[in-house]
Design an enzyme around this catalytic site. Sequence first.
Site, short mmCIF file in Angstrom:
data_model
loop_
_atom_site.label_atom_id
_atom_site.label_comp_id
_atom_site.label_asym_id
_atom_site.label_seq_id
_atom_site.Cartn_x
_atom_site.Cartn_y
_atom_site.Cartn_z
N GLU A 100 1.01 -1.03 0.00
CA GLU A 100 -0.02 0.04 0.06
C GLU A 100 0.84 0.93 0.11
O GLU A 100 2.01 1.39 0.60
CB GLU A 100 -0.91 0.02 1.23
CG GLU A 100 -2.04 1.06 1.14
CD GLU A 100 -3.02 0.74 2.23
OE1 GLU A 100 -3.60 -0.39 2.06
OE2 GLU A 100 -3.47 1.58 3.16
N ASP A 102 0.02 5.50 0.72
CA ASP A 102 -0.82 6.25 1.39
C ASP A 102 -0.52 7.53 1.34
O ASP A 102 0.43 8.07 1.52
CB ASP A 102 -1.12 5.67 2.63
CG ASP A 102 -1.78 4.29 2.68
OD1 ASP A 102 -2.45 3.71 2.08
OD2 ASP A 102 -1.36 3.88 3.99
N GLU A 104 -2.97 10.43 3.05
CA GLU A 104 -4.07 10.41 4.14
C GLU A 104 -4.18 11.88 4.70
O GLU A 104 -3.25 12.40 5.48
CB GLU A 104 -4.19 9.54 5.13
CG GLU A 104 -4.02 7.98 4.51
CD GLU A 104 -3.80 6.78 5.65
OE1 GLU A 104 -4.52 5.88 5.76
OE2 GLU A 104 -2.95 7.12 6.24
#
Length: 277
Positions: A100, A102, A104
């Site tokens: 993953e 990210d 955010e």
Amino acid sequence: MARRSLAVLAIALALLQVTSAGSWLREFTTDGTVRTGNDASGQKVMMLNLDRSSGPAGFNSKEQFLYGEFSIEMKLIPGNSAGTVSCFYLSSGTDDWRDEIDMEFMGNSSGQPVVLNTNVWANGDGKKEHQFDLWFDPSADYHTYTIMWNPTNILFKVDNIFIRSFKRYADLAYPSSKPMTLHATLWDGSYWATQKGRIPIDWNSAPFVVSYRSFYANACVAGGACHAGRDGWMSRRLNAAEWGTVRWAEHNYMRYNYCTDAWRFPNGLPAECSRKY
């Protein structure tokens, strides 16, 4: 992964370019309360909505990718957005061994900075966060957020400013073999997002809306032939001036660096923390 394996993977992929402002919405499926429309300039916009009854919202790419450059313009929640999390990220799935990448955006109490959390997971190994206070109001206008992912490093960029490079080391886990889907989501992160969960969502301020536009991808897509090295992102590394912007962001706006959190890693900091960029 060895260079030969990387070459085999590259042959097994196809090059995708999405550049049309009007067509990018067709590249995604949606979940939750999602509206589409046009902004004042006529550009296509995807709007994610969150309230107490609606639950999380998001859109997800129909394709899976292995390496590429991905960017989108976002306008975040105005006013009190504490407890919310707005995301732009790549993920291979939800299992314990996922990869993953990210970006955010952790909501704020009115008047406080929005925190951008960047993170990388490889084979289920995460805890690689660099967090930055954004140096502008991300709800006042659209800003561009970019992830570049190649066999050498993962680069994070805000507008035209590089803020982080996550380097690959031969003996450490790195996202290099699992195709990933691209996601944008808005959800209730009250347990974690704002001041480590101390300030939850105020549902009286709902509905919360995040707007996305101008999606761009130049990436390898599972299923065809990708000409590795044909595009700048495949071999992209930071030059000296770009390393300067990373240092600027770290010095002035970094809120959290996992490589300085000895309490979190009582058996020693992760191996990459002692290595040079």
